[in-house]
Write an enzyme that holds these catalytic residues in place. Structure first.
Site, short mmCIF file in Angstrom:
data_model
loop_
_atom_site.label_atom_id
_atom_site.label_comp_id
_atom_site.label_asym_id
_atom_site.label_seq_id
_atom_site.Cartn_x
_atom_site.Cartn_y
_atom_site.Cartn_z
N GLY A 1 -10.77 -23.29 -6.36
CA GLY A 1 -12.01 -22.82 -6.96
C GLY A 1 -13.23 -23.26 -6.18
O GLY A 1 -14.23 -23.70 -6.76
N VAL A 2 -13.15 -23.14 -4.85
CA VAL A 2 -14.29 -23.50 -4.00
C VAL A 2 -14.55 -22.38 -3.00
O VAL A 2 -13.67 -21.56 -2.72
CB VAL A 2 -14.03 -24.81 -3.22
CG1 VAL A 2 -13.87 -25.99 -4.16
CG2 VAL A 2 -12.82 -24.67 -2.30
N SER B 1 4.64 2.25 8.03
CA SER B 1 4.30 1.11 7.17
C SER B 1 5.49 0.70 6.31
O SER B 1 6.12 1.52 5.66
CB SER B 1 3.13 1.49 6.25
OG SER B 1 1.95 1.66 6.97
N ASP C 1 0.12 -7.62 1.41
CA ASP C 1 0.53 -6.22 1.55
C ASP C 1 2.03 -6.08 1.61
O ASP C 1 2.57 -5.23 2.34
CB ASP C 1 -0.13 -5.56 2.76
CG ASP C 1 -0.03 -4.03 2.71
OD1 ASP C 1 0.09 -3.49 1.59
OD2 ASP C 1 -0.06 -3.39 3.77
N GLY D 1 3.27 6.23 8.37
CA GLY D 1 4.64 6.40 7.88
C GLY D 1 5.55 5.28 8.32
O GLY D 1 6.60 5.05 7.71
N ILE E 1 -15.56 -22.11 0.96
CA ILE E 1 -15.55 -23.01 2.11
C ILE E 1 -15.94 -22.27 3.38
O ILE E 1 -15.84 -21.05 3.46
CB ILE E 1 -14.16 -23.67 2.30
CG1 ILE E 1 -13.05 -22.60 2.38
CG2 ILE E 1 -13.89 -24.68 1.20
CD1 ILE E 1 -11.66 -23.17 2.58
N HIS F 1 0.81 -1.22 0.00
CA HIS F 1 0.00 0.00 0.00
C HIS F 1 0.84 1.27 0.00
O HIS F 1 0.34 2.35 -0.28
CB HIS F 1 -0.99 -0.01 1.18
CG HIS F 1 -0.40 0.28 2.52
ND1 HIS F 1 -0.09 -0.71 3.43
CD2 HIS F 1 -0.05 1.44 3.12
CE1 HIS F 1 0.40 -0.16 4.53
NE2 HIS F 1 0.43 1.15 4.36
#
Length: 513
Positions: free
Chosen positions: A297-298, A241, A166, A239, A300, A136
């Site tokens: 591709g599920v 981060s 991130d 700052g 849950i 970010h």
């Protein structure tokens, strides 16, 4: 002079008598530690720091400030909203705004961009100039500049980002040899261990704060299920981060990324990405510029205690499959709605998050063994995982309103609901296969146990006790079978729009008609 209490003579005699007989001692009442249970005490640990100055002096040259220039889209209307707000309520203002919006609707305004600047922190992880920071901090960057401890300002270029954790890696463009630090990978922090955070809060430059590891394994929600954060009480502010958190050996144990704050400033609750995850991600970013994750591709859910009880499981562990995407690796391998994933390649699944992380750690295209519970039996299914799309939600059904429940003839059923069969229009609206079983929920009685579960008219009941239901008789049979097994919890698959959720209801007190 008037005296109070015992005379000097009497006091002297009493003390003398006490000395002879040992029967009486006159003394102020004091708390005698020896007469009470001893409190818990420990010796100060050897090497406990009297100061962090030596540590900070050694690692500071590897910590940098990150200054970013980016471009963001803005609209003229967006800039004027605050100005117009002061005129709300004046005669004729609403008509003026309505005419203005109509005019702007006719003239398609091209989006404009403006320059934005942001500040963050980072740290060298190699002498070649690779720097770790937060995604970010450098998102949408057009220019990146890093400022070293000695004041030098260097241009940097983006190497790769991973929005899911991130994390990002940048690299200074000037060739040279740079001081760097390394991630801790040998020992595990314990709650209460000292940590030191360095960074660039509010653009002030190299700033150090100290504290302890307050907790680990924190989940912050949001879009990423891949990170268990470290919680620290060393002051973290805007700052910071992308800056490092060190242990007392000068090794990076975390990458500062977020704070919890109702005020916007530090309140002693900061969060850092743990080193073991940062190592994996940054290595992948340096090598490939991105992080490739395995994908099933599920959709849950966690297996709750009630769900475990309904299926005869001893422990509430694993993840139950609510939906399987079309053309997904899971569908191709034969995984089904209602399967409970118990382990992946022999590693036990504790909940939905653990399954997501285990699958995310698999290489795309690799074959893997999934142990699932289906119809009360354990099965092993081999799955070749795919590569996780950038935005998996685009591949999942987008959701729609539930079909109108007024059509068709409803039949009174158990659990205080009326039900009617799915027709082709309802299946299409809910994104179900043409031959998929199910019943549309009509009216619910005021005392129906399904009301407390958030079930509403228009939703569809797809299965009960993992058995498809196409009629009221099917539902009654499922309830009877569960009772015959001595259980009083019923597992239901309910479709809401184009998404499925599993819920459990108590049938132990349901009366027989």
């Amino acid at each position: 002079m008037k005296s109070f209490g015992i005379s000097k003579q009497a006091l002297a005699a009493a003390i003398a008598g006490a000395g002879l007989t040992g029967a009486l001692v006159y003394a102020p009442q004091t708390f005698q530690q020896a007469d009470a249970k001893q409190p818990i005490t420990i010796q100060a640990p050897k090497g406990a720091p009297m100061s962090f100055a030596d540590l900070i002096e050694e690692v500071s040259p590897a910590v940098v400030s990150v200054n970013v220039v980016s471009e963001r889209e803005v609209s003229n209307m967006g800039n004027m909203e605050e100005f117009f707000e002061r005129f709300r309520g004046l005669p004729g203002f609403d008509d003026y705004m309505r005419d203005r919006e109509n005019e702007e609707g006719e003239q398609e305004e091209e989006p404009r961009t403006r320059e934005a600047r942001s500040l963050g922190s980072g740290f060298f992880i190699s002498d070649e100039g690779f720097i770790v920071t937060n995604n970010h901090v450098v998102q949408d960057a057009t220019e990146i500049e890093v400022v070293l401890e000695d004041g030098r300002e260097l241009e940097a270029e983006l190497v790769g980002t991973d929005p899911q954790t991130d994390l990002a890696v940048i690299k200074v463009t000037d060739p040279g040899t740079y001081p760097y630090v390394e991630f801790e990978s040998d020992t595990r922090l314990r709650r209460g261990d000292w940590v030191v955070a360095l960074g660039n809060p509010f653009g002030l430059g190299g700033t150090a704060t100290a504290g302890i590891l307050s907790a680990d394994g924190r989940e912050l929600g949001g879009d990423s299920p891949y990170t268990d954060f470290l919680q620290i009480d060393a002051a973290i502010n805007r700052g910071n981060s992308g800056g490092p958190t060190f242990d007392l050996q000068g090794r990076v144990v975390g990458v500062n990324t977020a704070i919890f704050s109702p005020t916007g400033g530090s309140v002693g609750i900061g969060f850092a990405i743990p080193a073991e995850l940062a190592i994996e991600v940054t290595n992948a970013l340096i090598k490939d510029g991105k992080v490739s994750r395995g994908w099933l591709g599920v959709t849950i859910q966690d297996v709750t205690r009630d769900m475990a009880e309904a299926q005869g499981l001893k422990e509430a562990k694993g993840a139950i499959i609510a939906d399987v995407n079309d053309e997904s690796p899971a569908r191709k391998a034969g995984l089904q709605r209602g399967d409970v994933i118990l382990s992946v390649n022999g590693r036990d699944a504790t909940d939905a998050t653990s399954v997501t992380r285990m699958v995310g750690g698999l290489m795309a295209g690799s074959k893997n063994k999934f142990t699932v519970l289906r119809d009360g039996e354990r099965q092993e299914i081999n799955v070749t995982v795919g590569e996780r799309p950038v935005d998996p939600s685009e591949l999942a059904p987008s959701g729609s309103n539930s079909p109108d429940s007024s059509g068709g003839e409803a039949e009174e059923g158990p659990l205080g609901v009326s039900l009617r069969p799915l027709d082709s229009a309802a299946r299409k609206a809910m994104g179900l296969d043409d031959d998929e079983a199910g019943l549309i929920i009509g009216d619910l009685e005021s005392d129906s146990p399904l009301r407390e579960l958030g079930i509403r008219p228009g939703m569809a009941l797809l299965s009960a006790a993992n058995m498809p239901v196409s009629s009221v008789d099917d539902l009654e049979k499922a309830i009877a079978d569960v009772k015959a097994k001595g259980r009083d919890k019923l597992l239901l698959a309910v479709r809401n729009g184009q998404r499925t959720m599993f819920v459990t209801t108590d049938i132990g007190e349901q009366s027989e008609d």
